[in-house]
Write a protein that holds these residues in place. Structure first.
Motif, PDB file in Angstrom:
ATOM      1  N   VAL A 293       3.725  -0.769  -3.797  1.00 23.83           N
ATOM      2  CA  VAL A 293       3.881   0.202  -2.656  1.00 23.83           C
ATOM      3  C   VAL A 293       3.001   1.254  -2.758  1.00 23.83           C
ATOM      4  O   VAL A 293       2.340   1.664  -1.816  1.00 23.83           O
ATOM      5  N   LYS A 294       3.031   1.762  -3.936  1.00 24.02           N
ATOM      6  CA  LYS A 294       2.073   3.119  -4.326  1.00 24.02           C
ATOM      7  C   LYS A 294       0.949   2.636  -3.885  1.00 24.02           C
ATOM      8  O   LYS A 294      -0.018   3.441  -3.271  1.00 24.02           O
ATOM      9  N   LYS A 295       0.224   1.560  -4.277  1.00 25.52           N
ATOM     10  CA  LYS A 295      -1.057   1.383  -4.254  1.00 25.52           C
ATOM     11  C   LYS A 295      -1.350   0.943  -2.568  1.00 25.52           C
ATOM     12  O   LYS A 295      -2.378   1.385  -2.208  1.00 25.52           O
ATOM     13  N   ILE A 296      -0.587   0.586  -1.766  1.00 23.36           N
ATOM     14  CA  ILE A 296      -0.605   0.309  -0.506  1.00 23.36           C
ATOM     15  C   ILE A 296      -0.772   1.714   0.143  1.00 23.36           C
ATOM     16  O   ILE A 296      -1.590   1.999   0.851  1.00 23.36           O
ATOM     17  N   LYS A 297      -0.009   2.572  -0.282  1.00 21.18           N
ATOM     18  CA  LYS A 297      -0.028   3.907   0.409  1.00 21.18           C
ATOM     19  C   LYS A 297      -1.122   4.767  -0.046  1.00 21.18           C
ATOM     20  O   LYS A 297      -1.458   5.473   0.855  1.00 21.18           O
ATOM     21  N   ARG A 298      -1.526   4.361  -1.270  1.00 22.56           N
ATOM     22  CA  ARG A 298      -3.029   5.028  -1.566  1.00 22.56           C
ATOM     23  C   ARG A 298      -4.075   4.784  -0.499  1.00 22.56           C
ATOM     24  O   ARG A 298      -4.574   5.442  -0.360  1.00 22.56           O
ATOM     25  N   ARG A 299      -3.825   3.477  -0.393  1.00 27.34           N
ATOM     26  CA  ARG A 299      -5.233   3.080   0.570  1.00 27.34           C
ATOM     27  C   ARG A 299      -4.879   3.569   1.997  1.00 27.34           C
ATOM     28  O   ARG A 299      -5.767   3.894   2.485  1.00 27.34           O
TER      29      ARG A 299
END
Length: 120
Positions: free
Chosen positions: A101-107
């Motif tokens: 989820v954090k990776k998606i938010k960063r993108r």
């Protein structure tokens, strides 16, 4: 040396074992550090957290700078560390989902910009 100490003994080749044994024979501090690392790794693998207080006492008595500091840090939340070394359940799948989820938010944050704001 750190690589030899940190690796599982079964992964070392014959030449490495001979060289490692020779170095340990002339440096008692490294031999002591190797023993402490092996004992801690065994506690991790066998989930014997009840042995941790004894290991911490032994590590502190050895007065090896890195290991003594590590042992002291474990005492900050000793009950939690013992539970982590004893419990058979893991929060790995939850941590994996949170990381995803954090990776998606960063993108998504990278895509945000002034050009996406509505123009009046």
């Amino acid at each position: 040396m750190v690589g030899w100490i940190a690796r599982h003994p079964d992964t070392l080749g014959q030449d490495e074992v001979q060289q490692f044994t020779a170095v340990l024979g002339v440096c008692p501090e490294l031999e002591q550090a190797h023993g402490l690392v092996r004992d801690f790794a065994r506690m991790l693998a066998q989930r014997t957290g009840a042995e941790l207080p004894g290991w911490i006492d032994t590590a502190r008595a050895g007065r090896l700078p890195g290991i003594t500091g590590f042992a002291g840090g474990l005492t900050a939340d000793l009950d939690g560390v013992i539970a982590g070394l004893t419990a058979h359940w893991s929060s790995g799948s939850t941590e994996g989902a949170v990381t995803r989820v954090k990776k998606i938010k960063r993108r998504l944050y990278e895509r945000a910009g002034f050009e996406l704001l509505p123009v009046d």
